[in-house]
Design a protein around this motif. Sequence first.
Motif, short mmCIF file in Angstrom:
data_model
loop_
_atom_site.label_atom_id
_atom_site.label_comp_id
_atom_site.label_asym_id
_atom_site.label_seq_id
_atom_site.Cartn_x
_atom_site.Cartn_y
_atom_site.Cartn_z
N ALA A 131 0.85 -1.19 0.00
CA ALA A 131 0.00 0.00 0.00
C ALA A 131 0.89 1.24 0.00
O ALA A 131 1.89 1.29 0.73
CB ALA A 131 -0.91 0.00 1.22
N GLY A 133 0.81 4.12 1.35
CA GLY A 133 1.09 4.67 2.67
C GLY A 133 2.07 3.84 3.48
O GLY A 133 2.83 4.37 4.29
N ASN A 134 2.04 2.54 3.24
CA ASN A 134 2.93 1.66 4.01
C ASN A 134 4.40 1.77 3.58
O ASN A 134 5.27 1.27 4.27
CB ASN A 134 2.45 0.22 3.94
N SER A 159 -2.13 4.06 7.03
CA SER A 159 -2.47 2.94 6.15
C SER A 159 -2.19 1.58 6.78
O SER A 159 -2.57 0.55 6.22
CB SER A 159 -1.69 3.07 4.84
#
Length: 175
Positions: A131, A133-134, A159
């Motif tokens: 992801a 955000g990760n 996230s």
Amino acid sequence: MPKDYVCVFCASSPGVNPEYAQKATGLMGQVASAVEQNHGDVLGVMVNSLSKLENRGDQIGQVILVPDMHTRKKTMNAKESGYGTMEELLEMTTWSQINIHAKPIILLNVCGFFDPLIRWINHASQEGFIAPGNTKIMVTCNSVDEALAALQTYSPPSSRYTHLEWTTEAANSVV
């Protein structure tokens, strides 16, 4: 956020570039010496079978001997965790992603050492495997001062899978 411990994983050898040791990223002993010289407490977690190989008689601080690598990581996580070697780095990152911990994960990117890993993480995100955000779980810093500042200001990305709940017992037994 005040920290009781900062867990540092790094190579036991200095590598070929002297700047790694100068920046204390290539030697566990360099990090321990720097911490001790700055009046910090040093706690090492070493696997019994490796202690004979890596113990050169210049022990700094307290050392906890454990039976295996899984117990080593579990012990370090219980003491406040970090990351270092690739396998440990990625495991601590995964633990953050699935909400076992929300501790800062800082890459001290001396001489661009982690550039290939950073490119891979960004590529994996572009391909839909991480992801977006990760990708912010790990914070990349190019100097010790940046790393120290990042430790103070780290905020885990939203996230992460924060809906997953782990008991203290479960978090400490994950291997």
